[in-house]
Design a protein around this motif. Structure first.
Motif, PDB file in Angstrom:
ATOM      1  N   PRO A  58       0.828  -1.201   0.000  1.00  0.00           N
ATOM      2  CA  PRO A  58       0.000   0.000   0.000  1.00  0.00           C
ATOM      3  C   PRO A  58       0.867   1.257   0.000  1.00  0.00           C
ATOM      4  O   PRO A  58       1.949   1.266   0.600  1.00  0.00           O
ATOM      5  N   ARG A  59       0.385   2.273  -0.663  1.00  0.00           N
ATOM      6  CA  ARG A  59       1.109   3.547  -0.678  1.00  0.00           C
ATOM      7  C   ARG A  59       0.899   4.269   0.650  1.00  0.00           C
ATOM      8  O   ARG A  59      -0.238   4.389   1.106  1.00  0.00           O
ATOM      9  N   PRO A  60       1.975   4.735   1.258  1.00  0.00           N
ATOM     10  CA  PRO A  60       1.829   5.488   2.503  1.00  0.00           C
ATOM     11  C   PRO A  60       0.961   6.735   2.281  1.00  0.00           C
ATOM     12  O   PRO A  60       1.033   7.374   1.240  1.00  0.00           O
ATOM     13  N   ASP A  61       0.148   7.043   3.258  1.00  0.00           N
ATOM     14  CA  ASP A  61      -0.743   8.200   3.182  1.00  0.00           C
ATOM     15  C   ASP A  61      -0.754   8.889   4.540  1.00  0.00           C
ATOM     16  O   ASP A  61      -1.534   8.532   5.419  1.00  0.00           O
ATOM     17  N   GLN A  62       0.114   9.855   4.707  1.00  0.00           N
ATOM     18  CA  GLN A  62       0.251  10.548   5.988  1.00  0.00           C
ATOM     19  C   GLN A  62      -0.959  11.402   6.343  1.00  0.00           C
ATOM     20  O   GLN A  62      -1.043  11.927   7.449  1.00  0.00           O
ATOM     21  N   THR A  63      -1.918  11.537   5.426  1.00  0.00           N
ATOM     22  CA  THR A  63      -3.133  12.293   5.740  1.00  0.00           C
ATOM     23  C   THR A  63      -4.150  11.446   6.502  1.00  0.00           C
ATOM     24  O   THR A  63      -5.110  11.977   7.044  1.00  0.00           O
ATOM     25  N   ARG A  64      -3.936  10.117   6.519  1.00  0.00           N
ATOM     26  CA  ARG A  64      -4.862   9.233   7.258  1.00  0.00           C
ATOM     27  C   ARG A  64      -4.814   9.581   8.739  1.00  0.00           C
ATOM     28  O   ARG A  64      -3.756   9.873   9.292  1.00  0.00           O
ATOM     29  N   SER A  65      -5.963   9.517   9.378  1.00  0.00           N
ATOM     30  CA  SER A  65      -6.046   9.855  10.789  1.00  0.00           C
ATOM     31  C   SER A  65      -7.197   9.087  11.418  1.00  0.00           C
ATOM     32  O   SER A  65      -8.118   8.653  10.725  1.00  0.00           O
ATOM     33  N   ASP A  66      -7.134   8.906  12.719  1.00  0.00           N
ATOM     34  CA  ASP A  66      -8.204   8.259  13.465  1.00  0.00           C
ATOM     35  C   ASP A  66      -8.567   9.176  14.629  1.00  0.00           C
ATOM     36  O   ASP A  66      -7.743   9.408  15.518  1.00  0.00           O
ATOM     37  N   PRO A  67      -9.774   9.717  14.628  1.00  0.00           N
ATOM     38  CA  PRO A  67     -10.151  10.652  15.694  1.00  0.00           C
ATOM     39  C   PRO A  67     -10.147  10.020  17.085  1.00  0.00           C
ATOM     40  O   PRO A  67     -10.081  10.733  18.083  1.00  0.00           O
ATOM     41  N   ASP A  68     -10.198   8.692  17.173  1.00  0.00           N
ATOM     42  CA  ASP A  68     -10.177   8.015  18.466  1.00  0.00           C
ATOM     43  C   ASP A  68      -8.767   7.708  18.967  1.00  0.00           C
ATOM     44  O   ASP A  68      -8.603   7.219  20.081  1.00  0.00           O
ATOM     45  N   ALA A  69      -7.756   7.974  18.153  1.00  0.00           N
ATOM     46  CA  ALA A  69      -6.376   7.665  18.533  1.00  0.00           C
ATOM     47  C   ALA A  69      -5.897   8.587  19.648  1.00  0.00           C
ATOM     48  O   ALA A  69      -6.200   9.779  19.657  1.00  0.00           O
ATOM     49  N   ASP A  70      -5.142   8.011  20.573  1.00  0.00           N
ATOM     50  CA  ASP A  70      -4.487   8.814  21.598  1.00  0.00           C
ATOM     51  C   ASP A  70      -3.141   9.322  21.103  1.00  0.00           C
ATOM     52  O   ASP A  70      -2.700  10.406  21.491  1.00  0.00           O
ATOM     53  N   ILE A  71      -2.492   8.530  20.249  1.00  0.00           N
ATOM     54  CA  ILE A  71      -1.185   8.890  19.668  1.00  0.00           C
ATOM     55  C   ILE A  71      -1.194   8.493  18.210  1.00  0.00           C
ATOM     56  O   ILE A  71      -1.650   7.406  17.862  1.00  0.00           O
ATOM     57  N   GLU A  72      -0.700   9.366  17.344  1.00  0.00           N
ATOM     58  CA  GLU A  72      -0.432   9.033  15.952  1.00  0.00           C
ATOM     59  C   GLU A  72       1.009   9.438  15.688  1.00  0.00           C
ATOM     60  O   GLU A  72       1.451  10.496  16.103  1.00  0.00           O
ATOM     61  N   GLU A  73       1.743   8.561  14.986  1.00  0.00           N
ATOM     62  CA  GLU A  73       3.149   8.821  14.717  1.00  0.00           C
ATOM     63  C   GLU A  73       3.597   8.021  13.502  1.00  0.00           C
ATOM     64  O   GLU A  73       2.946   7.039  13.125  1.00  0.00           O
ATOM     65  N   PRO A  74       4.708   8.415  12.899  1.00  0.00           N
ATOM     66  CA  PRO A  74       5.227   7.642  11.761  1.00  0.00           C
ATOM     67  C   PRO A  74       5.753   6.284  12.228  1.00  0.00           C
ATOM     68  O   PRO A  74       6.208   6.125  13.358  1.00  0.00           O
ATOM     69  N   ILE A  75       5.645   5.307  11.327  1.00  0.00           N
ATOM     70  CA  ILE A  75       6.250   3.997  11.543  1.00  0.00           C
ATOM     71  C   ILE A  75       6.951   3.636  10.239  1.00  0.00           C
ATOM     72  O   ILE A  75       6.381   3.785   9.160  1.00  0.00           O
ATOM     73  N   HIS A  76       8.208   3.209  10.341  1.00  0.00           N
ATOM     74  CA  HIS A  76       9.043   2.998   9.158  1.00  0.00           C
ATOM     75  C   HIS A  76       9.130   1.513   8.802  1.00  0.00           C
ATOM     76  O   HIS A  76       9.347   0.675   9.672  1.00  0.00           O
ATOM     77  N   LEU A  77       8.983   1.232   7.534  1.00  0.00           N
ATOM     78  CA  LEU A  77       9.213  -0.111   6.990  1.00  0.00           C
ATOM     79  C   LEU A  77      10.541  -0.073   6.270  1.00  0.00           C
ATOM     80  O   LEU A  77      10.686   0.600   5.259  1.00  0.00           O
ATOM     81  N   VAL A  78      11.530  -0.769   6.825  1.00  0.00           N
ATOM     82  CA  VAL A  78      12.878  -0.747   6.264  1.00  0.00           C
ATOM     83  C   VAL A  78      13.082  -1.994   5.426  1.00  0.00           C
ATOM     84  O   VAL A  78      12.742  -3.075   5.805  1.00  0.00           O
TER      85      VAL A  78
END
Length: 78
Positions: A58-78
């Motif tokens: 899947p193509r990364p989409d940094q605009t995705r969000s979840d209003p119920d999340a307590d924390i959102e942060e990047p996660i890297h696939l190396v």
């Protein structure tokens, strides 16, 4: 390296973790540290499985969000 977006939600039982822009990458940990570790492992497993079956990642989409999340942060696939 691809950078996806992780979310974490604190629950009474522990921490729900999910990669918002990579469907199916979901896990749970006793605390945030464990949830992060388990989510990183689940992301690698899902990516390897997709590639094994000839599916595109899947193509990364940094605009995705979840209003119920307590924390959102990047996660890297190396």
């Amino acid at each position: 390296m691809l950078t996806y977006k992780a979310m974490y939600k604190y629950l009474d039982e522990g921490v729900h973790a999910e990669v918002l822009d990579f469907p199916g990458v979901i896990t749970f940990g006793q605390d945030l540290e464990e949830a992060r570790r388990m989510l990183a492992s689940a992301l690698v497993d899902m990516a390897e499985t997709d590639l094994l079956y000839g599916e595109p990642l899947p193509r990364p989409d940094q605009t995705r969000s979840d209003p119920d999340a307590d924390i959102e942060e990047p996660i890297h696939l190396v």
